[in-house]
Design a protein around this motif. Structure first.
Motif, mmCIF file in Angstrom:
data_model
loop_
_atom_site.group_PDB
_atom_site.id
_atom_site.type_symbol
_atom_site.label_atom_id
_atom_site.label_comp_id
_atom_site.label_asym_id
_atom_site.label_seq_id
_atom_site.Cartn_x
_atom_site.Cartn_y
_atom_site.Cartn_z
ATOM 1 N N THR A 11 0.839 -1.196 0.000
ATOM 2 C CA THR A 11 0.000 0.000 0.000
ATOM 3 C C THR A 11 0.876 1.248 0.000
ATOM 4 O O THR A 11 2.045 1.200 0.396
ATOM 5 N N PRO A 12 0.337 2.393 -0.442
ATOM 6 C CA PRO A 12 1.094 3.656 -0.354
ATOM 7 C C PRO A 12 1.577 3.950 1.062
ATOM 8 O O PRO A 12 2.680 4.465 1.250
ATOM 9 N N ALA A 13 0.753 3.605 2.051
ATOM 10 C CA ALA A 13 1.155 3.842 3.445
ATOM 11 C C ALA A 13 2.374 3.010 3.814
ATOM 12 O O ALA A 13 3.279 3.480 4.512
ATOM 13 N N SER A 14 2.428 1.761 3.325
ATOM 14 C CA SER A 14 3.576 0.912 3.636
ATOM 15 C C SER A 14 4.837 1.421 2.955
ATOM 16 O O SER A 14 5.939 1.313 3.509
ATOM 17 N N LEU A 15 4.687 1.995 1.752
ATOM 18 C CA LEU A 15 5.851 2.567 1.072
ATOM 19 C C LEU A 15 6.373 3.781 1.833
ATOM 20 O O LEU A 15 7.597 3.975 1.955
ATOM 21 N N MET A 16 5.469 4.610 2.331
ATOM 22 C CA MET A 16 5.887 5.754 3.133
ATOM 23 C C MET A 16 6.591 5.290 4.397
ATOM 24 O O MET A 16 7.604 5.873 4.815
ATOM 25 N N LEU A 17 6.085 4.229 4.995
ATOM 26 C CA LEU A 17 6.711 3.681 6.196
ATOM 27 C C LEU A 17 8.112 3.175 5.882
ATOM 28 O O LEU A 17 9.066 3.423 6.640
ATOM 29 N N LEU A 18 8.267 2.473 4.761
ATOM 30 C CA LEU A 18 9.577 1.960 4.389
ATOM 31 C C LEU A 18 10.560 3.103 4.169
ATOM 32 O O LEU A 18 11.709 3.042 4.632
ATOM 33 N N ASN A 19 10.140 4.145 3.471
ATOM 34 C CA ASN A 19 11.029 5.283 3.245
ATOM 35 C C ASN A 19 11.431 5.947 4.560
ATOM 36 O O ASN A 19 12.577 6.384 4.723
ATOM 37 N N ALA A 20 10.498 6.021 5.502
ATOM 38 C CA ALA A 20 10.809 6.591 6.812
ATOM 39 C C ALA A 20 11.826 5.718 7.552
ATOM 40 O O ALA A 20 12.761 6.222 8.182
ATOM 41 N N VAL A 21 11.650 4.391 7.459
ATOM 42 C CA VAL A 21 12.598 3.472 8.098
ATOM 43 C C VAL A 21 13.983 3.616 7.472
ATOM 44 O O VAL A 21 15.004 3.662 8.178
ATOM 45 N N LEU A 22 14.039 3.717 6.138
ATOM 46 C CA LEU A 22 15.325 3.865 5.457
ATOM 47 C C LEU A 22 16.011 5.162 5.861
ATOM 48 O O LEU A 22 17.221 5.185 6.109
ATOM 49 N N ALA A 23 15.244 6.249 5.936
ATOM 50 C CA ALA A 23 15.822 7.525 6.361
ATOM 51 C C ALA A 23 16.336 7.439 7.793
ATOM 52 O O ALA A 23 17.381 8.011 8.136
ATOM 53 N N PHE A 24 15.609 6.704 8.632
ATOM 54 C CA PHE A 24 16.024 6.528 10.026
ATOM 55 C C PHE A 24 17.337 5.754 10.101
ATOM 56 O O PHE A 24 18.225 6.067 10.909
ATOM 57 N N ILE A 25 17.474 4.749 9.230
ATOM 58 C CA ILE A 25 18.711 3.965 9.187
ATOM 59 C C ILE A 25 19.882 4.841 8.748
ATOM 60 O O ILE A 25 20.973 4.798 9.328
ATOM 61 N N LEU A 257 15.246 -2.050 -2.065
ATOM 62 C CA LEU A 257 13.864 -2.510 -1.965
ATOM 63 C C LEU A 257 12.894 -1.346 -2.102
ATOM 64 O O LEU A 257 11.875 -1.445 -2.817
ATOM 65 N N GLY A 258 13.202 -0.243 -1.449
ATOM 66 C CA GLY A 258 12.332 0.934 -1.549
ATOM 67 C C GLY A 258 12.230 1.449 -2.973
ATOM 68 O O GLY A 258 11.136 1.807 -3.440
ATOM 69 N N LEU A 259 13.348 1.475 -3.686
ATOM 70 C CA LEU A 259 13.334 1.945 -5.074
ATOM 71 C C LEU A 259 12.596 0.961 -5.977
ATOM 72 O O LEU A 259 11.924 1.371 -6.934
ATOM 73 N N THR A 260 12.703 -0.325 -5.679
ATOM 74 C CA THR A 260 11.966 -1.326 -6.455
ATOM 75 C C THR A 260 10.469 -1.123 -6.324
ATOM 76 O O THR A 260 9.725 -1.158 -7.320
ATOM 77 N N LEU A 261 10.007 -0.903 -5.105
ATOM 78 C CA LEU A 261 8.581 -0.721 -4.879
ATOM 79 C C LEU A 261 8.075 0.597 -5.465
ATOM 80 O O LEU A 261 6.925 0.689 -5.896
ATOM 81 N N THR A 262 8.940 1.602 -5.499
ATOM 82 C CA THR A 262 8.525 2.926 -5.973
ATOM 83 C C THR A 262 8.593 3.050 -7.493
ATOM 84 O O THR A 262 7.667 3.563 -8.129
ATOM 85 N N PHE A 263 9.706 2.578 -8.089
ATOM 86 C CA PHE A 263 9.940 2.838 -9.516
ATOM 87 C C PHE A 263 9.728 1.617 -10.410
ATOM 88 O O PHE A 263 9.648 1.758 -11.624
#
Length: 324
Positions: A11-25, A257-263
């Motif tokens: 879902t779009p919400a899960s993608l936003m969550l993943l991006n937030a996790v990546l930024a946190f890392i 993984l984030g880029l795969t889901l987004t692009f």
């Protein structure tokens, strides 16, 4: 179902969550970076520049060749290329420390490589994907906007660095307390996301898990070998070779993984390669580091002492560890 036809559902919400996790890392990495890391590069740039070349030129080139030799499906090959083009994860510093490697060199390479990735990664993915006929054909199915990917990478990497480095410089005592928690929470959150996402999409992927496992195992072993033997080819000392091993072998596959889901619309082969890499390279790295430590103990040597001595070639960053 052929894996090239499998698309993972997020879902779009899960993608936003993943991006937030990546930024946190990435924030955990940025809190680890000190100006000394960059001053060290300016004083002795050869080792770091060699590491950048190994990460962004040698590894992708070898990856294209490996995918052609293995004759893997196009989506898996594209996932391998995307992983090879990712910057190193902060876990590389931890693994280097555990392996009695040159942590100062590792920290400098991680910092510089992640900043270089902001500009290089979108171009690198497009360039190397075109060299494999199968992945070149697959790329035509997606409208990959390199500028949009640049913005995405900038938000995930650039913003955390812009926030984390000033915080670490201004409030060193506070960030020394916060940093381990940021790194651990980020790593655990990413692993939970990977496991949950894989479980929710397991049905169409079940028949391909064996292939993904074997491909990632071979690719990760090749990446570790590329790092070690690149350093050995220019006769760097053993602690620096170990740093190179993990800087090249431990990729930030969460970003992939984030880029795969987004692009790439969650393309199954790509997503599974990135997801399993994120787990396997930690396990493989820990096993390799433990083997090196046991070998050092048997030989009665302390390669860690060499780490401190060779740190002069990369600056006094000290023995610092980070999460992925």
């Amino acid at each position: 179902m052929p894996i090239d036809d499998v698309v993972l559902s997020f879902t779009p919400a899960s993608l936003m969550l993943l991006n937030a996790v990546l930024a946190f890392i990435i924030l955990g990495i940025a809190l680890e970076v000190r100006p000394a890391d960059f001053r060290a590069v300016a004083r002795s740039p050869k080792a770091v520049l060699l590491g950048i070349c190994a990460q962004y030129l040698v590894l992708p080139a070898v990856t294209v060749g490996l995918a052609l030799v293995l004759r893997v499906p196009a989506s898996i090959a594209l996932g391998m290329i995307l992983v090879a083009c990712c910057p190193p994860g902060g876990i590389s510093n931890v693994l280097t420390h555990r392996a009695h490697g040159n942590v100062a060199l590792s920290a400098s390479m991680t910092a510089v490589s992640n900043l270089v990735a902001i500009a290089v990664m979108p171009l690198n993915v497009a360039l190397w994907a075109r060299l494999n006929p199968a992945t070149a054909g697959l790329m035509r199915n997606f409208s990959l906007d390199r500028w949009e990917m640049l913005v995405q990478v900038l938000l995930i990497i650039g913003v955390p660095f812009a926030v984390g480095m000033p915080l670490a410089r201004r409030f060193p005592a506070v960030t020394d307390i916060l940093r381990p928690w940021v790194q651990r929470i980020g790593l655990v959150a990413l692993l939970v996301f990977i496991v949950a996402g894989t479980a929710s999409n397991l049905g169409p992927l079940r028949e391909h898990l064996g292939t993904i496992f074997l491909v990632v195992l071979l690719h990760d072993a090749v990446a570790l070998a590329v790092g070690y033997w690149t350093a050995a080819a220019v006769r760097l000392d053993e602690p620096s070779r170990r740093a190179f091993t993990f800087e090249v072998g431990a990729r930030n596959t969460g970003l992939g993984l984030g880029l795969t889901l987004t692009f790439f619309a969650g393309l199954g082969g790509m997503a599974m390669v990135a997801a399993w890499w994120g787990i396997w390279d930690i396990l493989a790295g820990l096993l390799l580091a433990a083997w090196w430590r046991r070998r050092d103990a048997r030989r009665g040597t302390a390669a860690a002492a060499g780490s401190a001595g060779s740190a002069g070639s990369a600056g006094p960053a000290g023995n610092r560890g980070t999460g992925r």
